[in-house]
Design an enzyme around this catalytic site. Structure first.
Site, mmCIF file in Angstrom:
data_model
loop_
_atom_site.group_PDB
_atom_site.id
_atom_site.type_symbol
_atom_site.label_atom_id
_atom_site.label_comp_id
_atom_site.label_asym_id
_atom_site.label_seq_id
_atom_site.Cartn_x
_atom_site.Cartn_y
_atom_site.Cartn_z
ATOM 1 N N ASP A 71 -2.631 -0.424 -0.309
ATOM 2 C CA ASP A 71 -1.238 0.025 -0.253
ATOM 3 C C ASP A 71 -1.058 1.148 -1.279
ATOM 4 O OD1 ASP A 71 1.539 0.293 -0.955
ATOM 5 O OD2 ASP A 71 1.920 -1.623 0.052
ATOM 6 N N THR A 97 8.181 -6.469 11.148
ATOM 7 C CA THR A 97 8.253 -5.688 12.396
ATOM 8 C C THR A 97 7.413 -4.410 12.324
ATOM 9 O OG1 THR A 97 10.112 -4.346 11.633
ATOM 10 C CG2 THR A 97 10.644 -6.460 12.690
ATOM 11 N N ASP A 136 1.668 0.733 -3.998
ATOM 12 C CA ASP A 136 1.301 -0.252 -5.026
ATOM 13 C C ASP A 136 0.215 0.290 -5.944
ATOM 14 O OD1 ASP A 136 3.112 -1.978 -3.980
ATOM 15 O OD2 ASP A 136 1.645 -3.357 -3.108
ATOM 16 N N ARG A 194 8.499 0.248 5.148
ATOM 17 C CA ARG A 194 8.124 -0.331 6.418
ATOM 18 C C ARG A 194 8.359 -1.825 6.348
ATOM 19 N NH1 ARG A 194 2.020 0.196 8.601
ATOM 20 N NH2 ARG A 194 1.734 -1.274 6.905
HETATM 21 C C1 PRP Z 1 3.675 2.929 3.501
HETATM 22 C C2 PRP Z 1 3.170 4.363 3.449
HETATM 23 C C3 PRP Z 1 3.934 5.048 4.543
HETATM 24 C C4 PRP Z 1 4.090 3.959 5.558
HETATM 25 C C5 PRP Z 1 3.080 4.183 6.646
HETATM 26 O O1 PRP Z 1 4.877 2.863 2.834
HETATM 27 O O2 PRP Z 1 3.325 4.978 2.202
HETATM 28 O O3 PRP Z 1 5.201 5.509 4.109
HETATM 29 O O4 PRP Z 1 3.838 2.709 4.882
HETATM 30 O O5 PRP Z 1 3.201 3.237 7.633
HETATM 31 P P1 PRP Z 1 3.538 3.577 9.140
HETATM 32 O O6 PRP Z 1 2.801 4.830 9.515
HETATM 33 O O7 PRP Z 1 3.023 2.365 9.867
HETATM 34 O O8 PRP Z 1 5.019 3.722 9.273
HETATM 35 P P2 PRP Z 1 5.556 1.479 2.409
HETATM 36 O O9 PRP Z 1 6.407 0.938 3.507
HETATM 37 O O10 PRP Z 1 4.492 0.555 1.908
HETATM 38 O O11 PRP Z 1 6.560 1.925 1.275
HETATM 39 P P3 PRP Z 1 6.260 2.440 -0.197
HETATM 40 O O12 PRP Z 1 5.742 3.853 -0.072
HETATM 41 O O13 PRP Z 1 7.602 2.375 -0.823
HETATM 42 O O14 PRP Z 1 5.247 1.537 -0.834
#
Ligand code: PRP
Length: 206
Positions: free
Chosen positions: A199, A107, A202, A103
């Site tokens: 997160d 944005t 993380d 994500r």
């Molecule tokens: C996080 C989480 C989801 C997403 C949810 O991933 O694991 O995939 O954000 O957010 P949304 O519903 O607002 O789209 P992240 O982008 O942190 O990636 P990662 O899993 O690689 O840490």
């Protein structure tokens, strides 16, 4: 579509451990696996069965075996990886596909960087894994991707969801069943679930 909120003392207990900020990555990984196994029990509850004739050591009888669609597990990278082993514990023969998305921190829009799915995805029940359903952008996009590749039957497993994310997925993909452990209050200005667990990627992988 249906929204199934897991309602089980073991899940509530384990989710509380995940939420605590002092929980280590090692514990977080272990407990995520345990919760995913429990969710797997629920998500497979309506698998079709067929009768088969068998013989016990004593006599003939009729047993049952799983029939219908085979299963594909699809984690959304990275954090979804943390749920894979839990599902494979109870459906060890499932094929595993991968969708890579992150994500954008500015944005909050999802960016897809990888997609590799089993060839016969159209014939499989797809169980999509991602610990967090926040704005819903990632899940909506992942389902778009799966449907574009031919998937017709999709269920999503998420540990934690915000009401905004559930609404977004229900509006765009009303045919997808969502299973969540708990629904939290809201999102903050950075798109994090409150009170949440931080997160998930993380906390799982550092
Ligand atoms: C996080 C989480 C989801 C997403 C949810 O991933 O694991 O995939 O954000 O957010 P949304 O519903 O607002 O789209 P992240 O982008 O942190 O990636 P990662 O899993 O690689 O840490």
């Amino acid at each position: 579509m249906s929204l199934k909120i897991m309602d089980h003392p073991l899940i509530k207990h384990k989710m509380t451990i995940l939420r605590k900020k002092e929980t280590s990555s090692m514990e977080f990984r272990q407990i995520t696996t345990e919760i995913a196994t429990l969710m797997g029990y629920e998500v497979t509850r309506d698998l079709e069965l067929r009768d088969i004739d068998i013989e016990t050591p004593l006599e003939k009888t009729v047993g049952q075996e799983i029939s219908g669609k085979k299963i594909s597990i699809v984690p959304i990278l990275r954090a979804g990886i943390g749920m894979v082993d839990g599902l494979l514990t109870i459906v060890p023969s499932a094929r595993v596909g991968h969708i890579g998305m992150y994500r954008d921190p500015e944005t909050l829009k999802p960016v897809t960087y990888y997609c590799k799915l089993p060839k016969d995805i159209e014939n499989r029940l797809v169980i999509l894994l991602d610990p967090m359903l926040a704005t819903g952008g990632t899940l909506v996009e992942a389902i778009d991707e799966l449907k574009a590749k031919g998937a017709t039957k999709i269920k999503s497993l998420n540990l934690l969801a915000a009401p905004e994310g559930i609404k977004a997925v229900q509006e765009k993909h009303p045919d997808v069943d969502i299973y969540v452990c708990e629904v939290d209050r809201c999102l903050n200005e950075h798109g994090y679930i409150l009170p949440g667990l931080g997160d998930a990627g993380d906390r799982l992988f550092g």
